[in-house]
Design an enzyme around this catalytic site. Sequence first.
Site, PDB file in Angstrom:
ATOM      1  N   LYS A 274      40.393  36.955  35.174  1.00 23.98           N
ATOM      2  CA  LYS A 274      40.045  38.378  35.247  1.00 23.98           C
ATOM      3  C   LYS A 274      38.606  38.663  34.814  1.00 23.98           C
ATOM      4  O   LYS A 274      37.944  39.534  35.366  1.00 23.98           O
ATOM      5  CB  LYS A 274      41.036  39.203  34.410  1.00 23.98           C
ATOM      6  CG  LYS A 274      42.396  39.370  35.071  1.00 23.98           C
ATOM      7  CD  LYS A 274      43.292  40.297  34.271  1.00 23.98           C
ATOM      8  CE  LYS A 274      44.554  40.654  35.034  1.00 23.98           C
ATOM      9  NZ  LYS A 274      45.391  39.517  35.368  1.00 23.98           N
TER      10      LYS A 274
ATOM     11  N   GLU B  69      38.522  47.513  28.487  1.00 23.20           N
ATOM     12  CA  GLU B  69      37.884  48.384  29.467  1.00 23.20           C
ATOM     13  C   GLU B  69      38.397  49.803  29.320  1.00 23.20           C
ATOM     14  O   GLU B  69      39.415  50.058  28.660  1.00 23.20           O
ATOM     15  CB  GLU B  69      38.137  47.869  30.892  1.00 23.20           C
ATOM     16  CG  GLU B  69      39.588  47.831  31.285  1.00 23.20           C
ATOM     17  CD  GLU B  69      39.827  47.094  32.592  1.00 23.20           C
ATOM     18  OE1 GLU B  69      38.984  46.286  32.998  1.00 23.20           O
ATOM     19  OE2 GLU B  69      40.880  47.338  33.206  1.00 23.20           O
TER      20      GLU B  69
ATOM     21  N   GLU C  79      43.141  44.873  44.352  1.00 25.71           N
ATOM     22  CA  GLU C  79      43.822  45.971  43.674  1.00 25.71           C
ATOM     23  C   GLU C  79      42.810  46.853  42.958  1.00 25.71           C
ATOM     24  O   GLU C  79      41.886  46.364  42.312  1.00 25.71           O
ATOM     25  CB  GLU C  79      44.849  45.417  42.681  1.00 25.71           C
ATOM     26  CG  GLU C  79      45.912  44.549  43.350  1.00 25.71           C
ATOM     27  CD  GLU C  79      47.139  44.338  42.476  1.00 25.71           C
ATOM     28  OE1 GLU C  79      47.090  44.653  41.278  1.00 25.71           O
ATOM     29  OE2 GLU C  79      48.156  43.856  43.016  1.00 25.71           O
TER      30      GLU C  79
ATOM     31  N   GLU D 184      41.864  43.630  40.140  1.00 24.86           N
ATOM     32  CA  GLU D 184      41.961  42.185  40.332  1.00 24.86           C
ATOM     33  C   GLU D 184      42.198  41.916  41.807  1.00 24.86           C
ATOM     34  O   GLU D 184      42.486  42.823  42.581  1.00 24.86           O
ATOM     35  CB  GLU D 184      43.109  41.601  39.497  1.00 24.86           C
ATOM     36  CG  GLU D 184      44.480  42.127  39.875  1.00 24.86           C
ATOM     37  CD  GLU D 184      45.588  41.550  39.013  1.00 24.86           C
ATOM     38  OE1 GLU D 184      45.360  40.518  38.371  1.00 24.86           O
ATOM     39  OE2 GLU D 184      46.682  42.134  38.999  1.00 24.86           O
TER      40      GLU D 184
ATOM     41  N   ASN E 202      44.576  39.547  44.294  1.00 27.39           N
ATOM     42  CA  ASN E 202      45.705  38.636  44.424  1.00 27.39           C
ATOM     43  C   ASN E 202      45.464  37.742  45.634  1.00 27.39           C
ATOM     44  O   ASN E 202      45.439  38.221  46.775  1.00 27.39           O
ATOM     45  CB  ASN E 202      47.011  39.410  44.583  1.00 27.39           C
ATOM     46  CG  ASN E 202      47.409  40.086  43.288  1.00 27.39           C
ATOM     47  OD1 ASN E 202      47.444  39.456  42.240  1.00 27.39           O
ATOM     48  ND2 ASN E 202      47.679  41.371  43.335  1.00 27.39           N
TER      49      ASN E 202
ATOM     50  N   PHE F 171      68.313  48.223  32.771  1.00 23.80           N
ATOM     51  CA  PHE F 171      67.828  47.286  33.786  1.00 23.80           C
ATOM     52  C   PHE F 171      67.996  45.828  33.361  1.00 23.80           C
ATOM     53  O   PHE F 171      67.202  44.969  33.728  1.00 23.80           O
ATOM     54  CB  PHE F 171      66.363  47.583  34.139  1.00 23.80           C
ATOM     55  CG  PHE F 171      66.162  48.929  34.777  1.00 23.80           C
ATOM     56  CD1 PHE F 171      66.234  49.076  36.152  1.00 23.80           C
ATOM     57  CD2 PHE F 171      65.941  50.052  34.005  1.00 23.80           C
ATOM     58  CE1 PHE F 171      66.077  50.318  36.742  1.00 23.80           C
ATOM     59  CE2 PHE F 171      65.776  51.306  34.593  1.00 23.80           C
ATOM     60  CZ  PHE F 171      65.851  51.432  35.966  1.00 23.80           C
TER      61      PHE F 171
END
Length: 674
Positions: A116, A200, A275, A288, A290, A348
């Site tokens: 990153k 950031e 993204e 980032e 992918n 979940f």
Amino acid sequence: MFKKILIANRGEIACRVIKTAQKMGIKTVAVYSEADKEALHVQMADESVCIGPAPSRESYLVMDRIIRACKDTGAQAVHPGYGFLSENEEFARRCEEEGIVFIGPKHQSIAAMGDKIASKKLALAAKVNTIPGFNEAIASTEEAVKIAQDIGYPVMIKASAGGGGKGLRVAANDKEAAEGFVACKTEAMNSFGDDRIFIEKFVEGPRHIEIQVLGDAHGNVVYLGERDCSIQRRHQKVIEEAPSPFIDPVTRKAMGEQAVALAQAVNYQSAGTVEFVVGKDKSFYFLEMNTRLQVEHPVTENITGLDLVEQMIRVAAGEKLAFKQEDIKLNGWSMECRINADDPFRNFLPSTGRLVKYQPPQEGNGVRVDTGVYEGGEIPMYYDSMIAKLIVHGKDRTEAIEKMRAALNDFVIRGIHSNIPFQAALLQHPRFVSGDFTTGFIAEEYPDGFKLDSVQPADPKLLAALAAFIRYRYLEHIQMIDGQLAGHEMLIAKKFVVVTGTRVGSNETMQEIAMRVELKEGIYSVYIEEAHDISRYDIVSHWRPGQLCLRATINGTQQITAQVERRGVKYHLVLDGAHFECMVLSSLGAELQRRMPVKLPPDTSKLIMSPMPGLLTNISVQVGEAVIAGQKLAAIEAMKMENVLLAAQDGVVVEICATVGESLAVDQLIIRLE
């Protein structure tokens, strides 16, 4: 073009790649673990190779075994799908060295975008908008706090090697920045073996919007519009759509051109995704890249008419892209719901086991189902929880939502729990329907989690009327039995009482709805008589007892599909995510029901039971040990998640009823306290 490719993956993405390969006339090789020997992707492929035991670290992540399978079967290329080795720079490089074509970007591109911090520097050099922040690894807590102050709160603290929500914290002040830095560093080291942290600016009112790019080996790169992936739960995407309801053509063009510039900067050759986080003022910043096919790629395929897996294969075979940027036109609206094996009503938690019933909606007319399972198959505990992806395509967003809601009503899964009720609730939420949402939508709207009553039926009386109709149809079925004594044939009563309540089967909070059913010319008219009103529902349906879905026309205009299940004396209906359980009784039966004693639930407060199916990996206490509330007692692992069981109250361990390494069922007893 390749004659044979190997798919280094499992589940729905392996099946998805096989479908395109078959369409292109390419033979396929499936790899599988011992847990997947009966899996759908193994059945679909031309050949299959077992590559090891069930845990992915001993099978799907073992590069040597996959490369050996390629050589043994003569596969010329390998498609990694997503997850597992798809973004592994070493695997891509080793394939190249072994003379096997990696159907994805070159290993240098994966390496450049996989870190990153490094990828952010590359983005800056390519003049891609990046979030204000400090892009070097931060050495100490004190330095982290000083940097956060300089950037200005709120800030986001992120692990350089992070992903899936791990190593990520938002801080609004110095205290949160200090605590978040320590927590992220620890998480990152435990999860990725890399504890480098950067900070950031946190974008307020953020949306998660990504641009699909496609490049070839001849220097051509195009962008294929955007996908809005802002509907997320704990940083995991839930619903994706293309295009975004928030992005205008000017912003789309600017984001697309920056995504292409970044792809060109790393000589990108394949399908990839850039993204962005987009603020409420439509300012956008690089997150980032992918370097693989995304889970949500079908929504882009729907609006562009391109098969992205086919394009990846063609690019890997050395072909040029057959189209230019000006040829890309966006058509209509597409949405995808991820159908997962988890229980939304139990926070979940993973739900594994046998698919007793599995009946996806019929494909066609804008409905598509990408799946890797089948009725009677098993959902194993070793891998992620995805069962299928439900994708729809409509002329606009309103039609896409309508198609998705109808398709979710049609999707039958029994034997395990799924997140379909949660998806159905989201699809009818006013904020989602209006397009007014951010990445915080689910956390804001369901702060206490998703409960059985989180979604209410739009018309509870309609569900009661459907239950009376179902009972009437059952009685009609019984009436057809041969050999009834002449003059004593069964007659169907016209009056019923629908009994509902939070505890159907007892007289606690019981509600009774009296109704009358009249049958005339194929129309079942249900009358609900209340003190000051009579409601009437005219039901036309060909539903028969035993069918899983009840499709009906209500009052001549409304088309509905409800799922029906008979559980003993009760009827269970689900419509648009709302659950309705009831008994349908005669007047005398209802009178007798009122006189039934209340059955109290057993006291389980001293029992530690498994909240999900899974592998018992740890028991932290011994018989005779005193425990205090909040103390760790045991840990269970399922679908890449560890669930720690804590003591709800003080007590003493009197019995341990399970052993470490045992596979547990839901509610299986582990520890007994006193």
